[in-house]
Design a protein around this motif. Structure first.
Motif, PDB file in Angstrom:
ATOM      1  N   ALA A  53      21.200 -40.503 -27.353  1.00 64.05           N
ATOM      2  CA  ALA A  53      20.767 -40.290 -28.734  1.00 64.05           C
ATOM      3  C   ALA A  53      19.868 -39.062 -28.830  1.00 64.05           C
ATOM      4  N   LEU A  54      18.987 -38.894 -27.860  1.00 60.02           N
ATOM      5  CA  LEU A  54      18.107 -37.724 -27.819  1.00 60.02           C
ATOM      6  C   LEU A  54      18.927 -36.434 -27.737  1.00 60.02           C
ATOM      7  N   VAL A  55      19.894 -36.419 -26.837  1.00 58.32           N
ATOM      8  CA  VAL A  55      20.725 -35.230 -26.651  1.00 58.32           C
ATOM      9  C   VAL A  55      21.536 -34.930 -27.911  1.00 58.32           C
ATOM     10  N   GLN A  56      22.034 -35.978 -28.568  1.00 59.27           N
ATOM     11  CA  GLN A  56      22.777 -35.774 -29.811  1.00 59.27           C
ATOM     12  C   GLN A  56      21.874 -35.179 -30.891  1.00 59.27           C
ATOM     13  N   ARG A  57      20.629 -35.636 -30.951  1.00 56.11           N
ATOM     14  CA  ARG A  57      19.670 -35.083 -31.908  1.00 56.11           C
ATOM     15  C   ARG A  57      19.423 -33.607 -31.629  1.00 56.11           C
ATOM     16  N   LEU A  58      19.268 -33.244 -30.364  1.00 55.88           N
ATOM     17  CA  LEU A  58      19.112 -31.842 -30.007  1.00 55.88           C
ATOM     18  C   LEU A  58      20.319 -31.024 -30.459  1.00 55.88           C
ATOM     19  N   ALA A  59      21.509 -31.558 -30.223  1.00 58.02           N
ATOM     20  CA  ALA A  59      22.728 -30.863 -30.617  1.00 58.02           C
ATOM     21  C   ALA A  59      22.780 -30.666 -32.125  1.00 58.02           C
ATOM     22  N   ASP A  60      22.417 -31.695 -32.878  1.00 54.97           N
ATOM     23  CA  ASP A  60      22.450 -31.609 -34.339  1.00 54.97           C
ATOM     24  C   ASP A  60      21.461 -30.568 -34.859  1.00 54.97           C
ATOM     25  N   LEU A  61      20.250 -30.576 -34.306  1.00 56.44           N
ATOM     26  CA  LEU A  61      19.223 -29.632 -34.763  1.00 56.44           C
ATOM     27  C   LEU A  61      19.574 -28.201 -34.381  1.00 56.44           C
TER      28      LEU A  61
END
Length: 206
Positions: A53-61
């Protein structure tokens, strides 16, 4: 409205930036986000799920940043392209890229540190690499740009350009460049980064 997903993952990003991956626990995220104990584990049962989830958030931002201030889609034609970009076009792209890098060294510094920590984690967990593959979008843009600039092999040149720009960011963030470059957030920093990116473009657009 800020979602619970954003609250949890943003707190996780801060923890990883400050303490590395070993500092990431459900309990620590709850405390950082000022959430009731057990909230993070209710949303992400395992540490692996929390990291994903953290990595996905980084990708989105990062994707949002690239769309807002990276290589603008309306200025960079679709690949392939027969008409060449002008020197003025390339100067503008270099300036936009330099400004984006400077933002990642200031307002986005925490996120950049967390991103590099996750990249290292992905060497042990290949499934994270798939999520971090959001960088593929920047490679597509770079290939299109260098094709339009007349590069003989735009696919390889685009990949090399992205790798070099990423290395430039890492050097300013955690390498020797942090000691010798102009302070991030200043006009001198943006100008210096722009100069470096322009030199890369000039070298690769051949």
């Amino acid at each position: 409205m800020v979602t619970r997903y954003a609250v949890i993952t943003d707190a996780a990003i801060e923890l990883v930036a400050e303490h590395g991956m070993r500092g990431l626990t459900h309990r620590a995220v709850d405390a950082r986000a000022a959430l009731p104990a057990g909230t993070t584990s209710a949303y992400y049962r395992t540490r692996k799920a929390l990291i994903e989830a953290l990595v996905q958030r980084l990708a989105d931002l990062d994707a949002a940043d690239l769309e807002a201030g990276g290589l603008p889609d309306d200025d960079v034609p679709a690949y392939p392209r027969s008409l060449p970009l002008t020197e003025t076009d390339l100067d503008g792209i270099a300036a936009a890229t330099g400004a984006l890098l400077d933002r990642w060294l200031t307002d986005g510094r925490t996120r950049a540190l967390a991103r590099y920590a996750c990249v290292l984690e992905a060497t042990h967990h290949p499934e994270l690499r798939d999520i971090l593959g959001h960088g593929a979008a920047s490679r597509v843009q770079a290939r299109a740009m260098l094709a339009a600039a007349g590069a003989a092999d735009p696919d390889r040149a685009g990949d090399h350009f992205v790798a070099c720009v990423d290395g430039l960011l890492f050097d300013r963030l955690a390498g020797a460049g942090a000691l010798t470059a102009p302070p991030p957030g200043t006009a001198a920093s943006r100008a210096d980064l722009t100069k470096a990116v322009r030199a890369l473009l000039r070298a690769m657009a051949v």
